[in-house]
Design a protein around this motif. Sequence first.
Motif, PDB file in Angstrom:
ATOM      1  N   VAL A  41       0.976  -1.051   0.085  1.00 32.05           N
ATOM      2  CA  VAL A  41      -0.126  -0.073   0.180  1.00 32.05           C
ATOM      3  C   VAL A  41       0.651   1.082   0.241  1.00 32.05           C
ATOM      4  N   VAL A  42       0.620   2.210  -0.855  1.00 32.45           N
ATOM      5  CA  VAL A  42       1.224   3.514  -0.813  1.00 32.45           C
ATOM      6  C   VAL A  42       0.282   4.723  -0.116  1.00 32.45           C
ATOM      7  N   GLU A  43       0.985   5.363   0.707  1.00 36.43           N
ATOM      8  CA  GLU A  43       0.086   6.380   1.372  1.00 36.43           C
ATOM      9  C   GLU A  43       0.868   7.877   1.140  1.00 36.43           C
ATOM     10  N   TYR A  44       0.340   8.998   1.259  1.00 38.45           N
ATOM     11  CA  TYR A  44       1.075  10.103   1.079  1.00 38.45           C
ATOM     12  C   TYR A  44       0.832  11.062   2.372  1.00 38.45           C
ATOM     13  N   LEU A  45       1.954  11.751   2.594  1.00 38.65           N
ATOM     14  CA  LEU A  45       2.044  12.383   3.711  1.00 38.65           C
ATOM     15  C   LEU A  45       1.663  13.806   4.072  1.00 38.65           C
ATOM     16  N   GLU A  46       1.563  14.547   2.941  1.00 38.14           N
ATOM     17  CA  GLU A  46       1.307  16.132   2.823  1.00 38.14           C
ATOM     18  C   GLU A  46       2.660  16.679   3.475  1.00 38.14           C
ATOM     19  N   GLY A  47       3.804  16.287   2.810  1.00 42.11           N
ATOM     20  CA  GLY A  47       5.060  16.828   3.534  1.00 42.11           C
ATOM     21  C   GLY A  47       5.791  16.079   4.380  1.00 42.11           C
ATOM     22  N   VAL A  48       7.142  16.461   4.659  1.00 46.81           N
ATOM     23  CA  VAL A  48       7.760  15.570   5.471  1.00 46.81           C
ATOM     24  C   VAL A  48       8.567  16.116   6.626  1.00 46.81           C
ATOM     25  N   LEU A  94       9.595   7.950  -0.052  1.00 49.51           N
ATOM     26  CA  LEU A  94      10.052   8.743  -1.169  1.00 49.51           C
ATOM     27  C   LEU A  94      10.061  10.046  -0.988  1.00 49.51           C
ATOM     28  N   VAL A  95      11.080  10.955  -0.892  1.00 50.22           N
ATOM     29  CA  VAL A  95      11.231  12.129  -0.734  1.00 50.22           C
ATOM     30  C   VAL A  95      11.668  13.228  -1.734  1.00 50.22           C
ATOM     31  N   ASP A  96      10.943  14.067  -2.170  1.00 52.49           N
ATOM     32  CA  ASP A  96      11.222  15.243  -3.101  1.00 52.49           C
ATOM     33  C   ASP A  96      12.574  15.848  -2.773  1.00 52.49           C
ATOM     34  N   HIS A 128      14.609  11.756  -4.872  1.00 51.00           N
ATOM     35  CA  HIS A 128      14.853  12.048  -6.191  1.00 51.00           C
ATOM     36  C   HIS A 128      15.451  13.669  -5.949  1.00 51.00           C
ATOM     37  N   PRO A 129      16.298  14.132  -7.054  1.00 48.20           N
ATOM     38  CA  PRO A 129      16.613  15.588  -6.903  1.00 48.20           C
ATOM     39  C   PRO A 129      15.846  16.686  -7.172  1.00 48.20           C
TER      40      PRO A 129
END
Length: 276
Positions: free
Chosen positions: A141-148, A169-171, A196-197
């Motif tokens: 399952v993939v979930e999103y955080l709305e920022g880190v 996975l961080v931007d 990723h960069p």
Amino acid sequence: MRDYGRDVLAGGRWRKPRAEIPRVPAEPGLVVEDADGAGEGFCGAVVACDKEAVTLEDRFGRRRVFPLAPAAFLLEGRPVTLVRPETPAARAPGRSASGSVAVTGLRARVARESRIYVEGVHDAALVEKIWGHDLRVEGVVVEYLEGVDDLPAIVEEFAPGPGRRLGVLVDHLVPGSKESRIAAQVSSPEVLITGHPFVDIWQAVKPSVLGIPAWPVVPRGVPWKEGVIDALGWHLPPADAWRRILGSVRTYTDLEPELLARVEELIDFVTTEEHP
């Protein structure tokens, strides 16, 4: 008297006819599981088949050859006999959007406790579009955080451990960035933080897919998405601009390698049961 046929009480015990084992063509991409303990339950997609044996490949690229014996495989949990297709398939096995072998006939599986977290809803949508098939095969399952910004607390709340891994996975995960400093605060061996960069996941889409030479450079102090939209002259709100970008993406070849490698790394991490 009415003739009701043979006396069901005569001639000893009545036996239920034995169920016939279905014969299924071993088409490329068909996913089956070895029903014999000798194969240790190996599960994979058909990549080749001749008159005597079938070759299966799992998602890690490992291949094994099995004889075409009666009832030697399980398809969706039921015994089947694989047979050589009547017309040998000359084409390559079907591929998913990520480039992996497209799985058919897979048994539904319960989602793993391990998870992959991404920063935002756009990241989640792109991962689903390209890797959704693979993730469903693996039960991830993939979930999103709305920022880190709160990542250390989020990891602590997740409570990672053996069999319960977390991939993030961080931007814009580059040396000296805010994101890299936050990621450095997490040290659990059951957590993998990679990224990723690019400033935003939008940049992970190759410019050529959108018919532009390059992503615009946005001056400091200007909101990045809005700056890109203005520079491209799209006159769209960010949500509509993203739909336009996402709609242009078809397969993994439309994405930059820096993102592809990181997502594959996360999938491998959360689906590996033991440390190497």
